[in-house]
Design an enzyme around this catalytic site. Structure first.
Site, PDB file in Angstrom:
ATOM      1  CG  HIS A 275      -1.994  -1.001   1.319  1.00 26.41           C
ATOM      2  ND1 HIS A 275      -3.262  -0.902   0.669  1.00 26.41           N
ATOM      3  CD2 HIS A 275      -1.807  -2.295   1.695  1.00 26.41           C
ATOM      4  CE1 HIS A 275      -4.108  -1.893   0.693  1.00 26.41           C
ATOM      5  NE2 HIS A 275      -3.401  -2.972   1.653  1.00 26.41           N
TER       6      HIS A 275
ATOM      7  CE  LYS B  86      -6.871  13.541   0.274  1.00 24.66           C
ATOM      8  NZ  LYS B  86      -6.807  12.389  -0.670  1.00 24.66           N
ATOM      9  NE  ARG B  87      -3.991   9.985   9.905  1.00 27.49           N
ATOM     10  CZ  ARG B  87      -3.465   8.884  10.900  1.00 27.49           C
ATOM     11  NH1 ARG B  87      -4.705   8.095  11.204  1.00 27.49           N
ATOM     12  NH2 ARG B  87      -2.549   9.154  11.571  1.00 27.49           N
TER      13      ARG B  87
ATOM     14  CE  LYS C 133      -2.588  10.820   2.892  1.00 31.37           C
ATOM     15  NZ  LYS C 133      -3.415   9.757   2.051  1.00 31.37           N
TER      16      LYS C 133
ATOM     17  CB  THR D 137     -10.259   4.503  -1.067  1.00 33.16           C
ATOM     18  OG1 THR D 137      -9.695   5.005   0.438  1.00 33.16           O
ATOM     19  CG2 THR D 137      -9.607   3.226  -1.452  1.00 33.16           C
TER      20      THR D 137
ATOM     21  CE  LYS E 116     -14.079   5.573   0.831  1.00 39.54           C
ATOM     22  NZ  LYS E 116     -13.320   5.719   2.209  1.00 39.54           N
TER      23      LYS E 116
HETATM   24  O1  BZD Z   1      -3.613   2.609   1.937  1.00 43.62           O
HETATM   25  C1  BZD Z   1      -3.358   3.778   2.239  1.00 43.62           C
HETATM   26  C2  BZD Z   1      -2.556   4.556   0.983  1.00 43.62           C
HETATM   27  O2  BZD Z   1      -1.991   5.445   1.300  1.00 43.62           O
HETATM   28  C3  BZD Z   1      -3.793   5.004  -0.083  1.00 43.62           C
HETATM   29  O3  BZD Z   1      -3.221   5.534  -1.131  1.00 43.62           O
HETATM   30  C4  BZD Z   1      -4.654   3.544  -0.256  1.00 43.62           C
HETATM   31  O4  BZD Z   1      -5.445   4.054  -1.207  1.00 43.62           O
HETATM   32  C5  BZD Z   1      -5.034   2.908   0.696  1.00 43.62           C
HETATM   33  C6  BZD Z   1      -5.567   1.643   0.566  1.00 43.62           C
HETATM   34  O5  BZD Z   1      -5.019   0.859  -0.272  1.00 43.62           O
HETATM   35  N1  BZD Z   1      -2.314   3.322   3.120  1.00 43.62           N
HETATM   36  C7  BZD Z   1      -2.671   3.535   4.537  1.00 43.62           C
HETATM   37  O6  BZD Z   1      -3.904   3.816   4.915  1.00 43.62           O
HETATM   38  N2  BZD Z   1      -2.021   3.120   5.507  1.00 43.62           N
HETATM   39  C8  BZD Z   1      -1.987   2.866   6.880  1.00 43.62           C
HETATM   40  O7  BZD Z   1      -3.129   3.441   7.248  1.00 43.62           O
HETATM   41  C9  BZD Z   1      -1.129   2.747   7.637  1.00 43.62           C
HETATM   42  C10 BZD Z   1      -1.234   2.116   9.131  1.00 43.62           C
HETATM   43  C11 BZD Z   1      -0.253   1.530   9.703  1.00 43.62           C
HETATM   44  C12 BZD Z   1       1.076   1.554   9.368  1.00 43.62           C
HETATM   45  C13 BZD Z   1       1.438   2.088   8.098  1.00 43.62           C
HETATM   46  C14 BZD Z   1       0.195   2.849   7.053  1.00 43.62           C
END
Ligand code: BZD
Length: 829
Positions: free
Chosen positions: A371, A562-563, A568, A670, A674
């Protein structure tokens, strides 16, 4: 009569499975009395919610037990989706949608004088995930059930999920989440399937009865994993799969041992320590610092889950040699990658299988989804820590590595640089275990989550692995469930769908294409706009309730949720907002299209710059929102505590979706999906799944800007100097100066210095390089929005062409390409 037939018979004689309105009402009153101990007249909203949840759960249990019975009776392959995070969101509304009883239940509780929406609002959200990755797991298990695929979701039952964010004096404050406070009516504790997990200690060799050298692991402690199961109903099918989350408890035997030595407090302390294991979800800050407890959590839930699968296999009379025929195990990122070593340990040490047989079973079992491309986000564990916790696993990883590197040497004669690059152990400084390498070597399939991301994986992060085994690599673009993100979140729009194209879209999202032929129908467009306006009014109500800021639903709602992360680029949007403000101040009569900028998202508690980005957003809001000269034409809002629940209220009310990461950094995204399926238009870079959304909806209906991933690389290679770019752009220069001189910090020139210095001296995420293109693109957005008919048409086409982004499509691809699983239809008992 068999026991199963007998209990099914008794079940039918009771009221607890009937979907008729009268029996539902009766059951609700019953549950209020027998589970909450209240009469209708004195119960609180929380009581009503609980009683309703139990009433609905009863109806669900019937499907759940039928599903379990159907699966036990046959041997088809089962998917185990291993994920350290499941960001499920509230269950009640979703369950009502999937069972197809939302309207009936609304009526039933209405007749008891209650409002269903009020009751739905009572449910505490299980925030057992950080963001995209955890939410993807939740969408995927919804789709697995809907497609009637035999599947189990395995994860961790954190006592405290992601923190609850409040904004105090403009700053993020983290508050502990306590989602279990009122109990969780959706879960059932299954102590009978508890698993003992060993941790720490040392290994020793011994000679077995056949005179073979063997290794034995002597652990330092044992923890018990207790499963909590929740039903996951598919949409309008009988299937209800299981989400099994593990909770850590102390072993009885261990307690007694210490207790008998007279150390009562010591015994209790051990118990507390064991239970700490699943206390809290780690917030991700994309720089995983080797936190011991986190590795322990990962091993704990993976060991429990593999053990559980073997129990199921044995229960069906299967032999361990067939493990991979029974289970397809998917690793959601590297968090469960220790499973590769654990399965090897079980097969080699516990079942005494020859290495090659064990390895063949293991690699046929696992698939790995990556991811992230950010190198700093790839998990690595210091060898010392690893050895302390999992001494036997480290030995096995060394052995896996030795055999693997032998193959590498044979494939690339004399190429020792390649050997170092591929090794499971990073030896460049302090030695680390590279979890992405372990996952890749131990899996038969590796996939990225969007086309660009998968291509970059093959080109960069896992390039050497791709050279070695190209056939392993796949690309499966993410998707989201239309049940939660449309049917539940946007009922008004779905009512229009129903009248226009029927109900089939919820299961086959491609059917939304049929809306296309209404794109030029003025009456349809009028209704479309009215629905969006209604949704915006609701969102405006929520905004004033949560922030005290009044916003105009007639203004354009421009949203980035988003985060919070530098890549971002929330701060790129901020620069542009300040430029708009500056323009307006320079010419108060300028024709400025009224916009409301809505931000929401959490920053990892240890990520100082991200927290400062939040402070910058609230700071510009404090100036702009109250400047009389602006006369409400620009508003900036930061909505606290972004979550699944708030998302459900934000996406349907958005006009413009901001997807502005630096190209090559966002694996997929994602939220972008949405927004599009809820009729927002996207302003975005050619990054992640944005590219595919643009392809699907057509570039005329999508606002693109900025460098492509290839151009980003080129620019960097050529030597990038952000100051040069800023100096050459008077607008951007003015914006930077306004922040630097303290306009948004009451003259304090220190507060936002880290952001400004970052921009001037490094600009790692190339805001300056993309700024002009972004700013021009925003003017294009303005022009499009002023032409109401054009905008509406674009919005309709975005929705009509969003079918690809259903998680049903993603899951079908996983099923066909990676898991090789087929549906099992479930007869009701
Ligand atoms: O995963 C995200 C990516 O940043 C997105 O681009 C992607 O759409 C989504 C789904 O594939 N990654 C995360 O959300 N990662 C984390 O939340 C995470 C959690 C724990 C440790 C490291 C990363």
């Amino acid at each position: 009569m068999s026991p199963t037939e007998l209990s099914a018979d008794l079940l039918h004689a009771s009221d607890r499975t009937s979907l008729s309105k009268d029996s539902f009402k009766r059951a609700f009153i019953d549950n209020l009395f027998y589970t909450q101990g209240k009469f209708l007249q004195v119960a609180t909203h929380k009581d009503y919610y609980q009683a309703l949840a139990y009433t609905v759960r009863d109806r669900l249990l019937y499907r759940w037990v039928s599903t379990a019975t159907a699966y036990t009776g046959q041997v088809s392959r089962t998917v185990s989706y291993l994920s350290a995070e499941f960001l499920m969101g509230p269950s009640l509304g979703n369950t009502l949608i999937n069972l197809g009883i939302l309207d009936e239940v609304r009526q039933a509780v209405g007749e008891l004088g209650l409002d269903l929406t009020d009751l739905l609002d009572q449910e505490a959200e299980p925030g057992l995930g950080n963001g995209g990755l955890g939410r993807l797991a939740a969408c995927f298990i919804d789709s697995l059930a809907t497609l009637e695929l035999p599947a189990l979701g395995y994860g961790i039952r954190y006592e405290h999920g992601i923190f609850y964010q409040t904004i105090v004096d403009g700053w993020q404050v983290e508050n502990t989440d306590n989602w279990l406070r009122y109990g969780n009516p959706w879960e059932i504790r299954r102590p009978e399937w508890s698993v003992e997990v060993k941790i720490g200690g040392f290994t020793e060799t011994y000679t077995d009865t056949e005179d073979r050298h063997r290794v034995r692991w002597v652990p330092a402690k044992t923890v018990v994993g207790v499963p909590f199961d929740s039903p996951i109903p598919g949409y309008r099918v009988n299937t209800a799969n299981t989400l099994r989350l593990w909770s850590a408890e102390a072993t009885q035997s261990f307690d007694f041992e210490v207790f008998n030595r007279g150390d009562y407090l010591g015994a209790v302390n051990k118990k507390v320590t064991s239970e700490n294991l699943t206390k809290i979800l780690y917030p991700n800050d994309e720089t995983p610092q080797g936190k011991e407890l986190r590795l322990e959590q990962q091993y704990f839930f993976v060991a429990c889950s593999l053990h559980d699968m073997i129990r199921i296999l044995k229960g069906q009379g299967g032999s361990i040699e067939r493990f991979h025929e029974k289970f397809a195990v998917q690793l959601n990122d590297t968090h469960p990658a220790i499973g590769v070593a654990e399965l090897m340990r079980i097969l080699v040490d516990d079942y005494l299988l020859p290495w090659n047989d064990a390895w063949s079973i293991t690699t046929q079992t696992f698939g790995y989804t990556n991811h992230t491309l950010l190198p700093e986000a790839l998990e690595r564990w210091p060898l010392d820590l690893f050895r302390r916790l999992l001494p036997r696993h480290l030995e096995l990883i060394f052995e896996i590595n030795e055999r693997f590197l032998h193959d590498v040497r044979v494939a690339f004669l004399g190429d020792e640089a390649r050997v170092r690059a591929l090794s499971l152990i990073d030896e460049t400084g302090e030695r680390y275990v590279r979890m992405a390498h372990l996952a890749t070597v131990g899996s038969h399939a590796v996939n990225g989550v969007a086309t660009l991301h998968s291509d970059l994986l093959k080109k960069d992060v896992l390039a050497d692995f791709y050279a070695l085994s190209p056939q392993k690599f796949h690309s499966i673009t993410n998707g989201v469930t239309p049940r939660r993100w449309l049917a539940l979140a946007n009922p008004r729009l779905c009512e229009l769908f129903r009248e226009t194209i029927g109900d089939g879209w919820a299961k086959e999202l491609d059917q939304l294409r049929r809306l296309e032929r209404h794109a030029d129908d003025a009456a349809f467009a009028e209704r479309w706009r009215a629905i969006k306006l209604d949704n915006k009014r609701q969102l405006a109500d929520l905004i004033v309730q949560r922030t005290g800021i009044e916003v105009d639903p007639e203004s354009m709602f421009d949203v980035q949720v988003k985060r919070i992360h530098e890549y971002k680029r929330q701060h790129l949007a901020v620069l542009q907002i300040i430029a708009m403000y500056h323009r307006l101040k320079s010419d108060p009569n300028a024709e400025v299209l009224p916009r409301t900028f809505i931000f929401s998202g959490k920053a990892a508690p240890g990520y100082a710059i991200a927290k400062l980005m939040i402070r910058l957003i609230t700071a510009i809001g404090d100036v702009i929102n109250y400047d009389p000269e602006v006369r409400g034409r620009l508003k900036v809002v930061f909505m606290p505590n972004f979550s699944v629940t708030t998302g459900q209220r934000i996406y349907p009310g958005a006009d413009l979706s901001e997807q502005i990461s630096l190209a090559g950094k966002e694996a997929s995204g994602t939220g972008n999906m949405k927004f599009a399926m809820n009729g927002a238009l996207t302003i975005g870079t050619m990054d992640g799944a944005n590219i595919e959304i643009c392809e699907e909806v057509g570039s005329d209906n999508f606002f693109t800007f900025g460098m492509t991933a290839a151009q980003v690389e080129e620019r960097r290679r050529a030597g990038y100097d952000p100051r040069e770019v800023i100096e050459a752009n008077p607008e951007l220069h003015a914006v930077v100066e306004l922040i630097r001189n303290g306009l948004f910090s009451r003259g304090d020139t220190e507060l936002f210095k880290p952001i400004i210095d970052g921009l001037l001296w490094h600009d790692t995420y190339m805001l300056a390089a993309d700024y002009a293109s972004y700013s021009d693109c925003q003017l294009e957005v303005d022009r499009a929005y002023r032409d109401t008919a054009r905008w509406t048409r674009m919005s309709i086409l975005n929705v009509a062409r969003s079918g690809k982004f259903s998680s049903d499509r993603s899951i079908q691809e996983y099923a066909d390409k990676i898991w090789k699983v087929t549906p099992v239809s479930v007869p009701l008992l």
